[in-house]
Write a protein that holds these residues in place. Structure first.
Motif, PDB file in Angstrom:
ATOM      1  N   SER A  68       1.049 -40.790  30.205  1.00  0.00           N
ATOM      2  CA  SER A  68      -0.172 -40.396  29.499  1.00  0.00           C
ATOM      3  C   SER A  68      -0.410 -41.332  28.338  1.00  0.00           C
ATOM      4  N   ASP A  69      -1.640 -41.366  27.847  1.00  0.00           N
ATOM      5  CA  ASP A  69      -1.960 -42.200  26.703  1.00  0.00           C
ATOM      6  C   ASP A  69      -2.339 -41.326  25.530  1.00  0.00           C
ATOM      7  N   ARG A 103      -5.729 -24.922  27.906  1.00  0.00           N
ATOM      8  CA  ARG A 103      -6.396 -24.408  26.708  1.00  0.00           C
ATOM      9  C   ARG A 103      -6.244 -25.302  25.493  1.00  0.00           C
ATOM     10  N   GLY A 104      -5.101 -25.954  25.349  1.00  0.00           N
ATOM     11  CA  GLY A 104      -4.878 -26.730  24.135  1.00  0.00           C
ATOM     12  C   GLY A 104      -3.764 -27.738  24.286  1.00  0.00           C
ATOM     13  N   GLY A 105      -3.172 -28.127  23.141  1.00  0.00           N
ATOM     14  CA  GLY A 105      -2.137 -29.146  23.113  1.00  0.00           C
ATOM     15  C   GLY A 105      -0.841 -28.679  23.753  1.00  0.00           C
ATOM     16  N   ILE A 106      -0.095 -29.621  24.305  1.00  0.00           N
ATOM     17  CA  ILE A 106       1.103 -29.294  25.081  1.00  0.00           C
ATOM     18  C   ILE A 106       2.187 -28.673  24.210  1.00  0.00           C
ATOM     19  N   CYS A 107       2.312 -29.075  22.960  1.00  0.00           N
ATOM     20  CA  CYS A 107       3.352 -28.533  22.088  1.00  0.00           C
ATOM     21  C   CYS A 107       3.034 -27.098  21.678  1.00  0.00           C
ATOM     22  N   THR A 108       1.843 -26.889  21.131  1.00  0.00           N
ATOM     23  CA  THR A 108       1.456 -25.554  20.671  1.00  0.00           C
ATOM     24  C   THR A 108       1.480 -24.546  21.804  1.00  0.00           C
ATOM     25  N   GLN A 109       0.868 -24.906  22.927  1.00  0.00           N
ATOM     26  CA  GLN A 109       0.701 -23.940  24.010  1.00  0.00           C
ATOM     27  C   GLN A 109       2.019 -23.639  24.721  1.00  0.00           C
ATOM     28  N   ASP A 265      -0.646 -41.475  15.065  1.00  0.00           N
ATOM     29  CA  ASP A 265      -0.711 -42.905  15.368  1.00  0.00           C
ATOM     30  C   ASP A 265       0.374 -43.628  14.586  1.00  0.00           C
ATOM     31  N   GLY A 266       1.430 -44.030  15.292  1.00  0.00           N
ATOM     32  CA  GLY A 266       2.487 -44.792  14.632  1.00  0.00           C
ATOM     33  C   GLY A 266       3.115 -44.063  13.469  1.00  0.00           C
ATOM     34  N   CYS A 305       0.624 -37.357  19.165  1.00  0.00           N
ATOM     35  CA  CYS A 305       1.434 -38.492  19.583  1.00  0.00           C
ATOM     36  C   CYS A 305       2.359 -38.914  18.441  1.00  0.00           C
ATOM     37  N   ASP A 306       3.557 -39.319  18.801  1.00  0.00           N
ATOM     38  CA  ASP A 306       4.624 -39.683  17.865  1.00  0.00           C
ATOM     39  C   ASP A 306       5.137 -38.495  17.066  1.00  0.00           C
ATOM     40  N   GLY A 307       4.738 -37.278  17.461  1.00  0.00           N
ATOM     41  CA  GLY A 307       5.228 -36.096  16.768  1.00  0.00           C
ATOM     42  C   GLY A 307       6.732 -35.931  16.883  1.00  0.00           C
ATOM     43  N   THR A 308       7.311 -36.395  18.002  1.00  0.00           N
ATOM     44  CA  THR A 308       8.756 -36.252  18.201  1.00  0.00           C
ATOM     45  C   THR A 308       9.565 -37.130  17.251  1.00  0.00           C
TER      46      THR A 308
END
Length: 328
Positions: A68-69, A103-109, A265-266, A305-308
């Motif tokens: 994914s991008d 419904r939403g973002g992969i982490c929250t959901q 972003d970064g 993105c880059d949350g990890t």
């Protein structure tokens, strides 16, 4: 201090990069400014590791960059049929329900799906290794190529969600940020998202339903048209929210939560307006390190993105689950 300030941290450049933080450090206490300067110049680093009086937890899920991008880390996926839902302990909870990832973002959901699925037996008893495995198993069932990272300022293997999200906290505050960067906002040149507002709504509903926070203890920032800021959330608004969240005198046990759903972003969190400087990982780490009071626990949920990789310099105890590859 003057020599360090002038030779390494030019005031105009530093203020341009961190206006809210620098002005607050200057006004609050010269000692804080000294610590800030010394860390900026590399004289010493953050000292949060194994702090016995404070605890910070980070929860993040990030799609595999090969699959994914940036545009769809926080995008709802197209609803599809998956045989994985027909078996396993999730099936009873999701029977007849909509796939949460539409419904939403992969982490929250994914986090909320696991917490709700554990409602009957009590999510407070979940240890962090179990939480990690259950989110990872959910992602696998949905054929998601992603990794899950939980990080703590001290070891996580002896803790449960109930010991972090305690019922005895005297001070409770939550800051929820959901940015979709709508195309109607001419200043938002970042790709538009479509799930972040849902993430904030769903997180707030769950927190209040579980009596973790009341409505008056939750602040939300979204770039929905008609909201304060005319559909925009600025860098300074987020920094003001973080100061409200973190500042305290340490007089009572505090339970704090920061949730960001939007573009990363970064190792930077992006506000609504591209002309605004993003909030860097270093800046956020510095604020937590300096301002989080004693007897406080802070949970950070990064749905971007880059949350990890956020707060890597602050939190030295990660546990990871890679659905196709381990991100650590």
């Amino acid at each position: 201090v003057k020599a360090l300030w002038e030779s390494h941290c030019h005031p105009h450049r530093l203020h341009h990069q961190n206006p809210g933080l620098v002005s607050h450090l200057s006004a609050t206490c010269p000692c804080l400014m000294l610590g800030f300067l010394l860390r900026r110049c590399g004289v010493y680093g953050l000292y949060f590791h194994n702090d016995e009086q404070r605890f910070v937890l980070s929860i993040s899920v990030e799609r595999d960059r090969h699959e994914s991008d940036e545009n769809n880390q926080n995008e709802p996926k197209q609803e599809e049929q998956s045989s994985g839902w027909s078996t396993g302990w999730f099936s009873s909870f999701f029977s007849g329900r909509v796939d949460p990832f539409t419904r939403g973002g992969i982490c929250t959901q994914s986090l909320l799906a696991v917490l709700k699925a554990n409602a009957q037996k009590g999510w407070r008893s979940l240890d962090f290794n179990s939480l990690l495995r259950q989110i990872g198993n959910l992602l696998n069932r949905q054929r998601e190529s992603a990794g899950v990272i939980l990080k703590g300022s001290s070891r996580l293997d002896t803790r449960t969600l109930g010991t972090v999200w305690t019922e005895t906290a005297e001070v409770r505050r939550a800051l929820l940020v959901g940015l979709c960067y709508p195309a109607t906002n001419a200043a938002a040149k970042l790709p538009e998202l479509h799930g972040s507002w849902n993430d904030v709504t769903d997180m707030q509903d769950w927190l209040q339903s579980e009596n973790l926070f009341s409505a008056s203890e939750i602040r939300t920032l979204t770039d929905q048209p008609g909201n304060e800021g005319n559909g925009r959330v600025s860098r300074e608004q987020i920094l003001q929210g973080l100061r409200w969240l973190l500042l305290g005198d340490g007089s009572g046990e505090a339970r704090l939560l920061f949730h960001f759903s939007g573009h990363g972003d970064g190792l930077k969190l992006c506000p609504s307006e591209e002309s605004d400087l993003p909030i860097s990982d270093g800046e956020l780490s510095e604020m937590i390190n300096e301002f989080l009071p004693a007897n406080a626990t802070l949970t950070c949920i990064f749905d971007c993105c880059d949350g990890t990789k956020m707060l890597d310099g602050l939190l030295k105890h990660p546990i990871a689950f890679g659905t196709t590859q381990n991100l650590y």
